[in-house]
Design an enzyme around this catalytic site. Structure first.
Site, PDB file in Angstrom:
ATOM      1  N   GLU A 186       0.803  -1.228   0.000  1.00 15.08           N
ATOM      2  CA  GLU A 186       0.000   0.000   0.000  1.00 15.08           C
ATOM      3  C   GLU A 186       0.836   1.278   0.000  1.00 15.08           C
ATOM      4  O   GLU A 186       0.843   2.037   0.972  1.00 15.08           O
ATOM      5  CB  GLU A 186      -0.986   0.008   1.178  1.00 15.08           C
ATOM      6  CG  GLU A 186      -2.046  -1.053   1.068  1.00 15.08           C
ATOM      7  CD  GLU A 186      -3.284  -0.774   1.909  1.00 15.08           C
ATOM      8  OE1 GLU A 186      -3.342   0.265   2.587  1.00 15.08           O
ATOM      9  OE2 GLU A 186      -4.213  -1.609   1.870  1.00 15.08           O
ATOM     10  N   GLU A 245      -5.448  -8.310   0.274  1.00 15.24           N
ATOM     11  CA  GLU A 245      -6.167  -7.973   1.509  1.00 15.24           C
ATOM     12  C   GLU A 245      -7.618  -7.683   1.175  1.00 15.24           C
ATOM     13  O   GLU A 245      -7.914  -7.035   0.157  1.00 15.24           O
ATOM     14  CB  GLU A 245      -5.608  -6.708   2.191  1.00 15.24           C
ATOM     15  CG  GLU A 245      -4.339  -6.901   2.940  1.00 15.24           C
ATOM     16  CD  GLU A 245      -3.892  -5.645   3.681  1.00 15.24           C
ATOM     17  OE1 GLU A 245      -4.742  -4.853   4.128  1.00 15.24           O
ATOM     18  OE2 GLU A 245      -2.666  -5.467   3.793  1.00 15.24           O
TER      19      GLU A 245
HETATM   20  C1  NOJ Z   1      -4.495  -2.070   4.795  1.00 13.59           C
HETATM   21  C2  NOJ Z   1      -3.184  -2.219   5.494  1.00 13.59           C
HETATM   22  O1  NOJ Z   1      -2.279  -2.861   4.644  1.00 13.59           O
HETATM   23  C3  NOJ Z   1      -3.298  -2.946   6.808  1.00 13.59           C
HETATM   24  O2  NOJ Z   1      -2.088  -2.785   7.473  1.00 13.59           O
HETATM   25  C4  NOJ Z   1      -4.475  -2.393   7.592  1.00 13.59           C
HETATM   26  O3  NOJ Z   1      -4.543  -2.937   8.867  1.00 13.59           O
HETATM   27  C5  NOJ Z   1      -5.732  -2.694   6.823  1.00 13.59           C
HETATM   28  N1  NOJ Z   1      -5.677  -1.998   5.552  1.00 13.59           N
HETATM   29  C6  NOJ Z   1      -7.014  -2.242   7.526  1.00 13.59           C
HETATM   30  O4  NOJ Z   1      -6.997  -0.862   7.670  1.00 13.59           O
END
Ligand code: NOJ
Length: 488
Positions: free
Chosen positions: A206, A394
């Site tokens: 990200e 994710e």
């Molecule tokens: C994306 C992130 O990569 C992760 O670290 C985070 O906990 C989740 N989104 C939820 O916000």
């Protein structure tokens, strides 16, 4: 309308509250049992070999921040700065996964996970960011990988999930091109030592989040609010780190190692599924991600991106753009919330649709629930760039999980979220969009960055006082999905 039964009355009716846990698996099976009507649609199965996984990240779960030679990261500094995180929560202990990883692998095994995505803490490997590596740091991940493989779970390894060594931040962090070089050096080192067993590496997680929230908005580490020109340069150094990292991994890893990334590209979704809005969403997908995924997939910044940035555009060389566009083996997309887009008469050809205040969302206010994001995200990315291998690296949801007196967590809102999103993912896969796997965020409740421990994303509940892990209803649901390889 008033509820027909109070909770107590209902428990009485059901027999006794203690019976409720026993009916959970039965409920899940009933929900997913085959529809026997002769005209019933085909069961919603995923392709054979589809990789069902779950994900975590080092600073969010490991704890043990001062053990075995780990150096400080920007998140240690930030979370220990008063006022920066909810309740002043830090990742000092988190899920204590550093000590409990064997127990956690057993949780994964009980779920039936085929794969697990974890990240490596750069400051465990190079406590100062560069220089002499710390063998004890690598040893932890080596043991974790062995444990996963011994339990039949494929490791997918992310090299940077935001815990930048503080020593590098002190020298400019991502504002400095040297950090991109240091990342490549670190990535090559890890790949050299783990690629005998890890076959899939992701460079950065990200970029859009850690740059925009950390260096522009100041709400994440390192807490900076830089000017647009400086933010654009930080973005450039992030994509450059990815590109140089890809090259370093290829140079040092065993043959056959696959390299990709995990990006939360803005998921543009056509507000109505008509050809004109779909075309607008495709244009929007390319342009809204121009500083990140588009630059990586095309090896160039779009004309519109550079024109819009004007004098604030990043400084770059043609060689850097070639590195940024280094071919990759797969693309990982982190997908949570949709960005609705419509066709528009403007030169861009698209416009954002504002979110009504009544739009449903999960506990995190940013997490609007638009399940079709899991259809359009991979579909548009694969169409735009002809990607042959995609993963949802994710997807998941925060919820106000509460332990009921029977010791269970009935997170029906998360189950609803997952069921609806997976239905849309199934739609994409059925149309041939090459999504090879899905990683549910997250295996267990953990440190949700500046939101601390109050925002739970896990499918396992963690009691942070005792470190006890309890599967939530969503874990039972996900286990059923995995064992049936589908939703029916
Ligand atoms: C994306 C992130 O990569 C992760 O670290 C985070 O906990 C989740 N989104 C939820 O916000």
């Amino acid at each position: 309308m008033p509820n027909r039964f109070s909770r107590r009355e209902f428990a009485k009716l059901a027999g006794s509250a203690a019976l409720v846990p026993a009916i959970v698996p039965a409920l899940v099976s009933a929900e997913t049992s085959p529809n026997l009507h002769p005209n019933a649609p085909a069961p919603r199965h995923f392709p054979t070999g589809f990789l069902w996984g779950s994900a975590t990240a080092s600073y969010q779960v490991e704890g043990a921040v001062k053990e075995d030679g780990r150096g400080p990261s920007i998140w240690d500094t930030f979370s220990h700065t008063p006022g920066k995180t909810n309740n002043g929560d830090t990742g000092d202990v988190a899920d204590d996964h550093y000590h409990r990883y064997k127990e956690d692998v057993q949780i994964m095994k009980a779920l039936g996970l085929k794969t697990y995505r974890f990240s490596i803490a750069w400051p465990r490997i190079f406590p100062q960011g560069t220089g002499t590596p710390n063998p004890k740091g690598l040893d932890f991940y080596s043991r974790l990988v062995d444990e996963l493989l011994a339990n039949g779970i494929q490791p997918y390894c992310t090299l940077f999930h935001w815990d930048l060594p503080q020593a590098l931040e002190d020298k400019g962090g991502w504002q400095s091109r040297d950090t991109s070089e240091a990342f490549a050096n670190y990535a090559g080192y890890v790949a050299q030592h783990l690629s005998d067993r890890v076959k899939h590496f992701m460079t950065l997680n990200e970029m859009r989040s850690f740059v925009d929230i950390g260096y522009r908005d100041g709400r994440h580490a390192p807490g900076l609010t830089l000017s647009p020109a400086k933010v654009n340069q930080v973005r450039h150094h992030a994509v450059l780190a990815h590109g140089l990292g890809v090259q370093a991994i290829r140079a040092h890893a065993k043959a056959g190692t696959k390299v990709g990334l995990a990006e939360n590209a803005e998921t543009c979704v056509p507000v109505i599924e008509t050809p004109e809005h779909i075309a607008a969403a495709a244009k929007a997908y390319r342009e809204t991600n121009a500083g990140y995924l588009t630059a990586i997939m095309e090896g160039r910044y779009t004309d519109a991106y550079l024109a819009h940035a004007g004098a604030d555009a990043p400084k770059f060389t043609p060689e850097e753009m070639t590195a940024i566009g280094s071919p990759i083996d797969f693309v990982g997309l982190n997908i949570y919330a949709p960005h609705y887009v419509r066709a528009d008469d403007s030169a861009a050809g698209f416009a954002s649709v504002p979110m009504p205040s009544s739009f449903p969302h999960m506990m995190s206010s940013w997490l609007n629930t638009g399940p079709e994001a899991l259809y359009w995200g991979p579909k548009l990315a694969s169409q735009l760039w002809g990607i042959g291998e995609l993963y949802i690296t994710e997807n998941g949801a925060s919820a106000a999980d509460t332990l009921t007196p029977d010791g269970q967590i009935y997170d029906i809102d998360r189950v609803m979220y997952l069921r609806n999103y997976l239905t849309q993912l199934h739609r994409a896969v059925s149309e041939g969009v090459p999504v090879r796997g899905y990683f549910c965020w997250s295996l267990m409740d953990n440190y949700e960055w500046a939101d601390g421990y109050s925002y739970r994303f896990g499918i396992h509940y963690v009691d942070f006082k005792t470190q006890k892990r309890t599967p939530k209803l969503s874990a039972h649901f996900y286990r059923e999905v995995i064992s049936r390889n589908g939703l029916a």
